[in-house]
Design a protein around this motif. Structure first.
Motif, mmCIF file in Angstrom:
data_model
loop_
_atom_site.group_PDB
_atom_site.id
_atom_site.type_symbol
_atom_site.label_atom_id
_atom_site.label_comp_id
_atom_site.label_asym_id
_atom_site.label_seq_id
_atom_site.Cartn_x
_atom_site.Cartn_y
_atom_site.Cartn_z
ATOM 1 N N UNK A 137 0.725 -1.266 0.138
ATOM 2 C CA UNK A 137 0.024 -0.165 0.035
ATOM 3 C C UNK A 137 0.662 1.258 0.070
ATOM 4 N N UNK A 138 0.079 2.354 0.281
ATOM 5 C CA UNK A 138 0.741 3.553 0.054
ATOM 6 C C UNK A 138 1.345 4.016 1.434
ATOM 7 N N UNK A 159 4.811 4.830 4.176
ATOM 8 C CA UNK A 159 5.617 6.210 4.316
ATOM 9 C C UNK A 159 6.704 6.468 3.187
ATOM 10 N N UNK A 160 7.245 5.341 2.627
ATOM 11 C CA UNK A 160 8.194 5.820 1.728
ATOM 12 C C UNK A 160 7.801 6.353 0.468
ATOM 13 N N UNK A 203 3.176 15.254 4.242
ATOM 14 C CA UNK A 203 3.007 13.616 4.357
ATOM 15 C C UNK A 203 2.136 13.160 5.592
ATOM 16 N N UNK A 204 1.835 13.832 6.681
ATOM 17 C CA UNK A 204 0.751 13.585 7.449
ATOM 18 C C UNK A 204 -0.750 13.143 6.820
ATOM 19 N N UNK A 205 -0.957 14.178 5.880
ATOM 20 C CA UNK A 205 -2.332 14.088 5.160
ATOM 21 C C UNK A 205 -2.094 12.750 4.344
ATOM 22 N N UNK A 262 -0.486 9.893 4.836
ATOM 23 C CA UNK A 262 -0.629 8.909 5.395
ATOM 24 C C UNK A 262 -1.847 8.594 6.024
ATOM 25 N N UNK A 263 -2.825 9.612 6.246
ATOM 26 C CA UNK A 263 -4.233 9.153 6.513
ATOM 27 C C UNK A 263 -5.036 8.604 5.428
ATOM 28 N N UNK A 298 -4.356 5.997 4.009
ATOM 29 C CA UNK A 298 -4.570 4.423 4.299
ATOM 30 C C UNK A 298 -4.690 3.693 3.106
ATOM 31 N N UNK A 299 -4.236 3.976 2.004
ATOM 32 C CA UNK A 299 -4.437 3.549 0.706
ATOM 33 C C UNK A 299 -3.645 2.166 0.276
ATOM 34 N N UNK A 300 -4.537 1.186 0.583
ATOM 35 C CA UNK A 300 -4.021 -0.195 0.459
ATOM 36 C C UNK A 300 -3.651 -0.739 -1.029
#
Lengths: 156, 103
Positions: B29-30, B32-33, B63-65, B67-68, B70-72
């Motif tokens: 998924x999407x 942190x990298x 990046x914070x946004x 990460x939210x 949660x895209x698998x």
């Protein structure tokens, strides 16, 4: 997903005083080891895996926050702890700032969806400035835990 | 260079607006990298960059946004770029997704 589902209360550190990234990660893993969530024979391997992940790019994502993480076959479920470093840690963050809140996550390799959902949950709360401020002001693991319970509750 | 296939010019005075759909093909998924790569790329441009998932839009420069989301794997996302060099940025973002972030 709730923070209190995967954060290990007994491993929360509110007075971490370290200078370097590797020292911070080591301290947090030792704390998880102390709470029985990571065995002593596996802790070095987990530390190495997290540091290797950091080489791909710092998990210091800005705003004084870092989320060091790895997948590791020796854990059965998501295992996480929080450390507060009042003096800040040099984490080679993307914004160049010191890190004051660390959320470390270890998850089983066969459940990428859960890993991503946990990181999503952590990020969602950490982008809330109030949550970060209250977290930084917490001086005991109990206070941190109360804050996590409250955040989970608000999350519905 | 491939032209944005669903680009729409809202009106003549507004900066050009581009929209593209992408699919997350990453096994994990999407995480942190890739989120860092998106934010680093988007921050090099002055135009707006927004990613939409299930009707919720987030700032692609944060990046914070990201990460939210949660895209698998298998998640469909919509990219929106508007402003200076928006066409260039959207092509580069699409290339990132299409190359599974190896670009």
């Amino acid at each position: 997903m709730k923070l209190t589902d995967f954060v290990v209360k007994d491993a929360i550190i509110t007075d971490m005083s370290v200078n370097a990234k590797d020292e911070a990660i080591r301290t947090m893993i030792k704390s998880l080891q102390g709470s029985g969530k990571i065995s002593s024979e596996n802790s070095e391997s987990v530390i190495t895996a997290i540091l290797k992940r950091e080489e791909l790019g710092s998990t210091g994502i800005g705003n004084g926050v870092a989320v060091p993480h790895t997948k590791h076959p020796t854990v059965d479920g998501l295992v996480s702890t929080i450390a507060l470093a009042k003096g800040g840690v040099d984490f080679a963050s993307l914004d160049g700032e010191l890190v004051y809140i660390l959320f470390l996550l270890v998850s089983p390799p066969d459940r990428p969806g859960e890993h991503l959902r946990a990181l999503e949950t952590i990020s969602r709360h950490l982008r809330n400035q109030d949550f970060c401020n209250f977290l930084k002001q917490s001086s005991t693991p109990e206070e941190v835990w109360e804050l996590l319970l409250e955040a989970d509750q608000k999350d519905g | 260079m491939k032209q944005a296939d669903s680009s729409v010019d809202i009106n003549m005075s507004a900066p050009a607006y581009y929209e593209r759909d992408v699919m997350v093909n990453l096994e994990h998924g999407l995480h942190l990298v890739p989120c860092s790569k998106i934010a680093e790329l988007a921050k090099r441009y002055s135009c707006n960059a927004i990613i939409i998932k299930d009707g919720r839009s987030i700032d692609a420069k944060t990046i914070f946004d990201l990460m939210t989301l949660g895209a698998v794997k298998g998640t469909r996302l919509t990219l929106h770029c508007q402003g200076e060099k928006a066409d260039e940025l959207i092509e580069k973002l699409v290339a990132l997704f299409e190359s599974d972030f190896q670009a």
